[in-house]
Design an enzyme around this catalytic site. Structure first.
Site, PDB file in Angstrom:
ATOM      1  N   GLU A 123       0.857  -1.179   0.000  1.00  0.00           N
ATOM      2  CA  GLU A 123       0.000   0.000   0.000  1.00  0.00           C
ATOM      3  C   GLU A 123       0.898   1.236   0.000  1.00  0.00           C
ATOM      4  OE1 GLU A 123      -2.791   0.363   3.235  1.00  0.00           O
ATOM      5  OE2 GLU A 123      -3.761   2.072   2.313  1.00  0.00           O
ATOM      6  N   GLY A 255       3.356   2.413  10.499  1.00  0.00           N
ATOM      7  CA  GLY A 255       3.146   1.633  11.716  1.00  0.00           C
ATOM      8  C   GLY A 255       2.940   0.154  11.416  1.00  0.00           C
ATOM      9  N   ALA A 256       2.003  -0.134  10.529  1.00  0.00           N
ATOM     10  CA  ALA A 256       1.666  -1.525  10.256  1.00  0.00           C
ATOM     11  C   ALA A 256       0.791  -1.596   9.016  1.00  0.00           C
ATOM     12  CB  ALA A 256       0.933  -2.146  11.442  1.00  0.00           C
ATOM     13  N   HIS A 291      -6.396  -2.218  15.151  1.00  0.00           N
ATOM     14  CA  HIS A 291      -6.646  -1.463  13.914  1.00  0.00           C
ATOM     15  C   HIS A 291      -6.434  -2.354  12.682  1.00  0.00           C
ATOM     16  CE1 HIS A 291      -6.454   2.274  11.399  1.00  0.00           C
ATOM     17  NE2 HIS A 291      -5.682   1.506  10.650  1.00  0.00           N
ATOM     18  N   GLU A 292      -5.291  -3.011  12.628  1.00  0.00           N
ATOM     19  CA  GLU A 292      -4.992  -3.825  11.440  1.00  0.00           C
ATOM     20  C   GLU A 292      -5.954  -5.003  11.358  1.00  0.00           C
ATOM     21  OE1 GLU A 292      -3.198  -2.233   9.521  1.00  0.00           O
ATOM     22  OE2 GLU A 292      -2.229  -0.906  10.969  1.00  0.00           O
TER      23      GLU A 292
HETATM   24  N1  ARG Z   1      -3.078   0.817   5.738  1.00  0.00           N
HETATM   25  C1  ARG Z   1      -2.041   1.010   6.722  1.00  0.00           C
HETATM   26  C2  ARG Z   1      -2.752   1.343   8.010  1.00  0.00           C
HETATM   27  O1  ARG Z   1      -3.222   2.384   8.257  1.00  0.00           O
HETATM   28  C3  ARG Z   1      -1.082   2.093   6.389  1.00  0.00           C
HETATM   29  C4  ARG Z   1      -0.198   1.827   5.214  1.00  0.00           C
HETATM   30  C5  ARG Z   1       0.314   3.080   4.657  1.00  0.00           C
HETATM   31  N2  ARG Z   1       1.466   2.901   3.856  1.00  0.00           N
HETATM   32  C6  ARG Z   1       1.971   3.847   3.070  1.00  0.00           C
HETATM   33  N3  ARG Z   1       3.071   3.590   2.465  1.00  0.00           N
HETATM   34  N4  ARG Z   1       1.411   4.976   2.836  1.00  0.00           N
HETATM   35  O2  ARG Z   1      -3.007   0.531   8.796  1.00  0.00           O
HETATM   36 ZN    ZN Z   2      -5.328   1.661   8.686  1.00  0.00          ZN
END
Ligand code: ARG
Ligand code: ZN
Length: 855
Positions: A123, A255-256, A291-292
């Site tokens: 992502e 973070g994750a 959250h994840e």
């Molecule tokens: N979806 C992830 C979260 O909020 C964040 C990942 C974002 N990564 C990035 N390279 N922008 O849990």
């Molecule tokens: Zn998220």
């Protein structure tokens, strides 16, 4: 190269399944990809455009097994195009083989190596650095992944479907976009457990860490199990695969990440032991694991149509993790902490050059939009919706959302429509919260008319949102205003009710009142607005003593502190109201220690600067620092006996436990310690540092000492104890510039940056040092420009290595226009120096040019 929301069009091909084989090698990994594609409109042939980064070498390409005429295959920029003429009109198989070099991937986007372990971050647009692919969230496919490698642990998404020497196969039955793909390979060990869902699926749970770290992974596992249970109980959401894997990696930009069935975490959000992690770390681990995990439904089962809709999954998932933490810990404390964070990060963003709506309608680099506005304001907007439609309405809307959109790549319009359909409410005006940037200013004026039959109180609210970049005209928003009334004797005469403001100016009256009440307004921070009302310090002290709403009560104390700090920083006389009221509050042993700690901690310097700026006054960082120091000293001197008593009374006996009750006592004790250290020459802090076994107290003692220009022996001791623990050393690197007296901060940071253990390519280490200095308000904004220059130098060095990190850390400069002409000139010069770099990444270029444009 700007992307616009208005330009959305569906992908002209349907991708039904993706099969991949990875032959892992540090420098020459081969990726074989087979895509089952079909034209969406066979009668209107279109070119097939795949995304693929510069580092992806195309080795072969076939369509239904045949090599197409090279004239029909074109590589330009970050895409690979196969012309329509070379494509079948029906479904076909596109197979590619590419070569990539994970060892050269310092940007940590795509497939990379961290500590000898292969891992991925896809992502938002990382998958295109792995293979050629329609790398966009609305293209969803099932994945079958084969990994060939001699490494002992080979993981991907979904369920394991085959394991043999040197090979593992994974199948993910849930169609997903490429950004949720993940692969991990390395020498890892698991802490394992299991969870049986309420419909009886037994899920194997693993937290994978490097050998030796197992004893620090237990809390993450506990948090995962609590999250799975909570999502069933509160949202009716069950897990949907046979395994759930979490992996901790040391090099991670964020973070994750919620990859389907294979969450990948920054190791600082997994690994915790009492000796190495603070109470705050434990709370964050619990929240981010949740959250994840929650993304499995809000993000994965229902994903986003395009990246403009990012807050569809992030705002909702943050809202859900906030609810979870409120249920696990103290709801009042959690709300106050969230509002503090929102103001510090999101309000700051919303009032500066980087302001954007929760749903932006344009961007250059999507990674620059993983912001406090998309995440935290996105969550606030959902909190307002819930307040407006009520708990039942919210539950009905969410059930409808999951039923209607399971398997979809959805939009904010889809989200609002489920609320309209489930509750019958028209959300046209409410939608402005998603499309408009800026923080509304809400003003409240009171008019009291006494009468024999009972007096009338008229409250008139006005709202106004200042212009933000590219949005000059702002229409009124729907603002839920929660309020209650407190009678003159301190009793609540009207419990909380929610007023719904929809006009630019609107009055609400309350009659039949015996005596003029004090209004407790914006209870629970019912809307993310900046409230102004005329209130004297005595009335604020009254609310701090009597308000029944914990947030409003804390807010009254906050306003009282800010009023004292602002007066002091302006050289004006300071009333005793704050110092006296806070003494009464912390002496109240019936109040939650964590709440008392929050009230006792003075607003930070940046918060004071913001308050001044919002009052039209140019903040002077040095005067603010001095004012805060003197108020802290005043508090300590005035309440010396009380603070000394509390310091003893709040001692936590027995072995360390990270639960909310013990953490609350430690937080009050540490807040007290920070004050006492101003008076006792550091004696208590030095003793505590020496005797405590936990990191919460160690760091609190060390910080208190560093702020007084002491603590050198403790720094050395901490280093000697934990030199080979990266996470503790990150704290060691960040606390020094953060707590240094402002005049020395940049120099402290500079000399730390010359150490050979300043492993700056590691995102956590870089953030620790550069972020540590940026968090020292008067240090970063030193009048001689030393803070600006130091940060700019490092951003330029980081940019070619890891553009995401450089761009993100550049936000240190986002408030630069608030300050005096001398500082502005120096900050602008630093920004222009960055902008002049040849080949600057588009990430950093976008950020820096938006900030320069504000000058
Ligand atoms: N979806 C992830 C979260 O909020 C964040 C990942 C974002 N990564 C990035 N390279 N922008 O849990
Ligand atoms: Zn998220």
């Amino acid at each position: 190269n700007v992307q616009f929301l208005a330009d959305y069009r569906p992908y002209p091909f349907v991708l039904s399944s993706t099969r991949m084989t990875f032959r892992l090698s540090a420098t020459d990994t081969r990726v074989l990809t087979a895509l089952s594609l079909a034209p969406r409109h066979p009668d209107r042939p279109e070119d097939l455009v795949l995304d693929g980064g510069k580092g992806v070498r195309l080795l072969s390409l076939t369509i239904d097994g045949a090599v197409p005429d090279p004239a029909h295959v074109r590589r330009e920029g970050e895409t690979l195009t196969i012309t329509a003429a070379a494509l079948p009109r029906h479904s076909f198989l596109l197979e590619t083989e590419v070569g990539i070099d994970p060892s050269a991937n310092t940007a940590f986007e795509g497939l990379y190596i961290s500590n000898e372990m292969f891992c991925t971050q896809c992502e938002a647009e990382g998958f295109r650095h792995i293979t050629f692919y329609p790398d966009r969230p609305d293209v969803m496919a099932t994945f079958h992944v084969t990994i060939d490698s001699d490494l002992p642990v080979l993981l991907s998404n979904g369920n394991p479907v085959g394991q043999s020497q040197g090979r593992a196969e994974w199948h993910d039955p849930w169609p997903k976009p490429s950004y949720l793909f993940a692969l991990v390979a390395g020498d890892l060990v698991a802490v394992s457990d299991s969870f049986t869902t309420r419909s009886g699926r037994k899920v194997a749970l693993n937290v994978w860490v490097r050998p030796g770290d197992q004893d620090r992974a237990g809390f993450a596992m506990e948090s995962l199990i609590k999250s799975m249970k909570w999502d069933e109980d509160v949202y009716g959401r069950e897990y949907d695969l046979d395994v759930f894997n979490i992996v901790a990696v040391d090099d991670f930009n964020m973070g994750a990440m919620e990859n389907k069935g294979l969450n990948i975490f920054n190791s600082k959000l997994v690994l915790a032991s009492p000796e190495t992690a603070t109470d705050g770390d434990y709370e964050r681990i619990e929240a981010v694991i949740a959250h994840e995990y929650f993304h499995n439904w809000t993000g994965n089962r229902i994903t986003c149509r395009d990246w403009f809709q990012l807050c569809l999954k992030e705002g909702l998932t943050v809202f859900r993790d906030q609810q979870f933490t409120s249920d696990m810990r103290s709801a009042a404390v959690k709300r106050i902490e969230d509002v503090q964070a929102l103001r510090a990060r999101q309000f700051r963003e919303d009032q500066g050059p980087l302001a954007h709506p929760p749903r932006p309608d344009r961007y250059e680099e999507i990674n620059n939009f993983y912001t406090a506005t998309v995440y935290e304001k996105g969550a606030e907007v959902i909190g307002m919706l819930k307040r407006l439609v009520g708990d039942d309405g919210y539950r009905r809307a969410l059930d409808l959302y999951f039923n209607r959109h399971d398997g979809d790549a959805a939009t904010i319009e889809d989200w609002l429509k489920v609320f309209e359909d489930a509750t019958g409410r028209d959300l046209t005006q409410f939608k402005r919260w998603y499309t408009d940037a800026g923080t509304p200013r809400l003003t409240m004026a009171e008019d009291w008319q006494p009468a024999e039959a009972g007096g009338t109180l008229a409250l008139t609210f006005t709202q106004e949102t200042p212009a933000t970049p590219r949005q000059t005209e702002k229409l009124p928003r729907v603002i839920p205003i929660a309020l209650g009334l407190i009678g003159p004797n301190g009793d609540e005469v009207a419990p909380t009710q929610v007023l719904e403001m929809t006009e630019a100016k609107q009055s609400f009256t309350f009659d039949g009142l015996g005596a003029r009440p004090v209004v407790s307004v914006l209870r629970g921070f019912s809307a993310p607005v900046i409230l102004s009302r005329r209130l004297d310090d005595a009335t604020r002290a009254f609310l701090l003593a009597h308000d029944t709403d914990p947030f409003a009560r804390w807010e009254a104390g906050r306003d009282l502190a800010l009023s004292a700090l602002i007066a002091a920083s302006q050289g004006q006389p300071v009333t005793r109201d704050y110092v006296e009221a806070i003494g009464r509050l912390i002496a109240d042993d019936s109040a939650d220690p964590a709440f008392r700690a929050l009230c006792l901690s003075l607003p930070g310097e940046e918060e004071i600067a913001t308050r001044l700026f919002n009052q039209g006054i140019t903040p002077d960082p040095d005067a603010i620092h001095a004012a805060r120091e003197s108020l802290a000293r005043d508090l300590a001197e005035t309440h010396l006996d009380l603070l000394s008593r509390l310091y003893t009374a709040m001692t936590v006996e027995g072995p360390y436990r990270p639960d909310a009750a013990d953490a609350a006592r430690r937080s009050l004790r540490n807040a007290v310690l920070a004050l006492l250290t101003r008076i006792d020459g550091g004696e208590r802090a030095e003793v505590l540092f020496g005797v405590t076994g936990n990191m919460t107290e160690r760091i609190a003692a060390l910080t208190a000492l560093l702020r007084r220009g002491r603590g050198q022996a403790e720094l050395t001791a901490l280093h000697d104890l934990f030199a080979d623990n990266r996470l503790v050393m990150d704290k060691w690197f960040s606390v020094q510039p953060m707590a240094a007296p402002p005049a020395q901060a940049a120099q402290v940071a500079r000399s730390l940056s010359q150490r050979k253990d300043f492993d700056w390519k590691n995102p956590n280490r870089f953030r620790a040092l550069i972020g540590g200095l940026s968090a020292n308000h008067a240090g970063f904004h030193a009048a001689d420009g030393s803070g600006y220059d130091f940060v700019a130098d490092w951003l330029m060095r980081m940019d070619p290595v890891n553009p995401q990190i450089a761009a993100r850390m550049s936000t240190a400069f986002e408030t630069w226009t608030r300050y005096d002409a001398g500082r502005r000139a120096k900050a602008l010069a630093a920004l222009e120096r960055i902008a002049a770099v040849q080949g600057l990444s588009k990430n950093t270029r976008e950020m820096v040019s938006r900030m320069i444009a504000a000058g």
